[in-house]
Design a protein around this motif. Structure first.
Motif, PDB file in Angstrom:
ATOM      1  N   SER A  18      33.562 -81.731  63.799  1.00 18.67           N
ATOM      2  CA  SER A  18      33.146 -80.380  63.475  1.00 18.67           C
ATOM      3  C   SER A  18      34.232 -79.649  62.722  1.00 18.67           C
ATOM      4  O   SER A  18      35.405 -79.788  62.999  1.00 18.67           O
ATOM      5  CB  SER A  18      32.803 -79.640  64.764  1.00 18.67           C
ATOM      6  N   ALA A  35      32.096 -73.567  59.343  1.00 21.10           N
ATOM      7  CA  ALA A  35      32.123 -73.716  60.796  1.00 21.10           C
ATOM      8  C   ALA A  35      31.325 -72.596  61.471  1.00 21.10           C
ATOM      9  O   ALA A  35      30.625 -72.821  62.458  1.00 21.10           O
ATOM     10  CB  ALA A  35      33.561 -73.724  61.297  1.00 21.10           C
ATOM     11  N   VAL A  36      31.433 -71.380  60.938  1.00 23.11           N
ATOM     12  CA  VAL A  36      30.623 -70.268  61.447  1.00 23.11           C
ATOM     13  C   VAL A  36      29.145 -70.533  61.174  1.00 23.11           C
ATOM     14  O   VAL A  36      28.274 -70.316  62.033  1.00 23.11           O
ATOM     15  CB  VAL A  36      31.066 -68.935  60.812  1.00 23.11           C
ATOM     16  N   GLN A  40      27.431 -72.635  63.686  1.00 26.08           N
ATOM     17  CA  GLN A  40      27.034 -71.899  64.891  1.00 26.08           C
ATOM     18  C   GLN A  40      25.780 -71.063  64.631  1.00 26.08           C
ATOM     19  O   GLN A  40      24.920 -70.915  65.511  1.00 26.08           O
ATOM     20  CB  GLN A  40      28.177 -70.998  65.350  1.00 26.08           C
ATOM     21  N   LYS A  79      30.312 -66.135  64.702  1.00 23.70           N
ATOM     22  CA  LYS A  79      31.772 -65.992  64.788  1.00 23.70           C
ATOM     23  C   LYS A  79      32.231 -65.938  66.238  1.00 23.70           C
ATOM     24  O   LYS A  79      33.226 -66.578  66.617  1.00 23.70           O
ATOM     25  CB  LYS A  79      32.217 -64.738  64.022  1.00 23.70           C
ATOM     26  N   LEU A  82      31.906 -69.399  67.752  1.00 26.47           N
ATOM     27  CA  LEU A  82      32.920 -70.326  67.244  1.00 26.47           C
ATOM     28  C   LEU A  82      34.271 -70.064  67.890  1.00 26.47           C
ATOM     29  O   LEU A  82      34.974 -71.011  68.276  1.00 26.47           O
ATOM     30  CB  LEU A  82      33.029 -70.198  65.721  1.00 26.47           C
ATOM     31  N   THR A 136      34.197 -71.497  71.320  1.00 28.77           N
ATOM     32  CA  THR A 136      34.219 -72.959  71.269  1.00 28.77           C
ATOM     33  C   THR A 136      35.620 -73.478  70.977  1.00 28.77           C
ATOM     34  O   THR A 136      36.115 -74.398  71.642  1.00 28.77           O
ATOM     35  CB  THR A 136      33.245 -73.461  70.192  1.00 28.77           C
ATOM     36  N   ILE A 194      38.854 -66.724  61.881  1.00 32.68           N
ATOM     37  CA  ILE A 194      37.406 -66.607  62.073  1.00 32.68           C
ATOM     38  C   ILE A 194      36.983 -65.146  61.940  1.00 32.68           C
ATOM     39  O   ILE A 194      35.980 -64.832  61.285  1.00 32.68           O
ATOM     40  CB  ILE A 194      37.003 -67.173  63.443  1.00 32.68           C
TER      41      ILE A 194
END
Length: 445
Positions: free
Chosen positions: A13, A282-283, A286, A366, A369, A372, A407
């Motif tokens: 990821s 990456a956001v 999600q 956001k 993420l 996580t 982020i």
């Protein structure tokens, strides 16, 4: 009825794979101070030796120390003559070296993916300090005796036979998207078992296990100890060139029958060359959804779940975001009974091609993420892996606290731009299982 067929551990990821960053330093570990195992409040120190070998260190106040030696020698570097070499290296770790016999070496120290081969040592602080020379030998002084290599043939066959079908689908997705390089499989082909010789492995490691392609990283080990380890490694300098990862798109199907279909579809994603874009992807992952974010939840607020709606048959659908040093894939991995697989694929591709993302979706993504990333970095072994990947692929490593800051700095516009990049790219699709209802790529609109 939703069920969990997909597991995040099968995938690499984006942001978690790529970064870390600086937070306030914590006190050094001492016998008087109770260690806080799994702390994410740590600083990462990075050095680069004259031979370009990267050294990275973090102190998380855990009683367990971990050290990794990594090389940019993953399967993307395999040629026709060395195809499958990294799979053999992975299972052959622990063989005889120049200084130690295989009876003195714990076997389970190697990991490999499309970009990196890593050898890891884990144990109490004192034990790790005493056994770093064994790790160095395992990573850089392999002898690859022919009889030891042949002993692993049955294990290679077992790993091929027991691959999860979701992992197989993602493997084929890479093959369709890149064809060569990043398209090379993580596994050796059945026809190649027993044909990868000691000389092939010696040539592969001599070419790719070089100082300018390596890193030594550790958590719970002093920076000076890591520097001493790095300086003692018998590594030559070599070529730093790796074939570019050029996304092309395409389709591969592997009809296996059964009751279920496992399908991966994707477009072009982000890469580590643009950190801000990689964080945006990456956001976006999600936002699209990675399964339930709470125990026994359905993840009904994410875009993929909304697109699929309520179905009465078992199924699973999750966004995938695979971020490499110079390319990436972003898409969907889905599993479902054969008769609904076509509907799942159509709904997923429609969502990828016509994204409808609100600012509220981005804010939710956001926050998810950050949770996580920080939760995952509480694991010392996971944190070591991510720091190691940063160090060997980018030449530096950052800490978890600054990932959260990065982020926060991503705008809704940047996330929507990432979604548009996927929508504009040629799609790639790969399927395994009962594909009778899965449409072909040229049938998808």
């Amino acid at each position: 009825m939703a069920c969990t067929f997909t597991k995040a551990s099968l995938l690499r990821s984006g942001a978690v794979r790529a970064y870390s960053a600086q937070a306030a330093p914590v006190r050094a570990y001492s016998a008087q101070a109770a260690p806080v195992a799994g702390s994410t409040n740590y600083e990462v120190k990075t050095s680069v030796l004259p031979n370009k070998l990267v050294v990275a260190h973090a102190e998380n106040d855990s009683p367990i120390s971990r050290v990794s030696i990594l090389f940019r020698a993953g399967s993307r570097n395999e040629s026709g003559e060395t195809m499958g070499a990294t799979h053999v290296l992975r299972v052959a770790a622990g063989g005889t070296t120049q200084r130690f016999s295989k009876f003195a070496i714990a076997r389970q120290v190697a990991q490999a993916d499309r970009e990196v081969v890593a050898y890891t040592l884990e144990g109490t602080r004192r034990a790790v300090q005493d056994t770093i020379p064994i790790l160095s030998a395992v990573a850089t002084e392999q002898l690859f005796y022919p009889w030891e290599i042949s002993e692993n043939d049955n294990r290679l066959r077992l790993e091929l036979a027991t691959r999860p079908p979701q992992l197989r689908a993602v493997d084929l997705l890479h093959k369709a998207a890149y064809r060569t390089g990043l398209g090379n499989s993580l596994y050796t082909a059945k026809y190649n078992i027993g044909k990868i010789s000691s000389e092939t492995l010696q040539h592969y490691t001599a070419t790719n296990f070089t100082s300018n392609r390596g890193a030594v990283v550790g958590i719970g080990v002093s920076h000076d100890t890591l520097l001493e380890c790095a300086q003692s490694l018998p590594l030559e300098s070599g070529s730093d060139a790796t074939g570019p990862g050029v996304y092309k798109g395409g389709e591969i199907r592997s009809d296996k029958g059964g009751d279920l279909a496992y399908v991966a579809l994707a477009g072009e994603g982000g890469s580590l060359k643009n950190i801000k874009e990689a964080i945006a992807f990456a956001v976006l992952q999600q936002v699209y959804g990675m399964g339930p974010s709470t125990k026994r939840g359905l993840g009904s607020s994410n875009l993929l779940r909304k697109a699929v709606g309520e179905l009465n048959e078992p199924h699973s659908i999750s966004a995938i975001n695979v971020c490499y040093s110079d390319s990436g894939l972003f898409g969907v991995l889905l599993t479902g009974s054969a008769n609904i697989a076509g509907n799942l694929v159509t709904a997923a591709l429609t969502t990828l091609k016509s994204p409808n993302i609100s600012d509220a979706d981005v804010n939710r993504g956001k926050n998810q993420l950050k949770t996580t990333v920080l939760s995952a970095m509480e694991s010392g072994s996971y944190a070591l892996e991510k720091i190691g990947l940063q160090a060997v692929l980018t030449g530096s490593a950052l800490s978890p606290g600054d990932i959260a800051t990065m982020i926060d700095s991503v705008s809704a516009g940047e996330v929507k731009a990432a979604a548009q990049k996927v929508a504009a790219s040629k799609p790639t699709i790969a399927g395994v299982g009962n594909l009778r209802c899965v449409p072909f790529l040229d049938e998808l609109k």
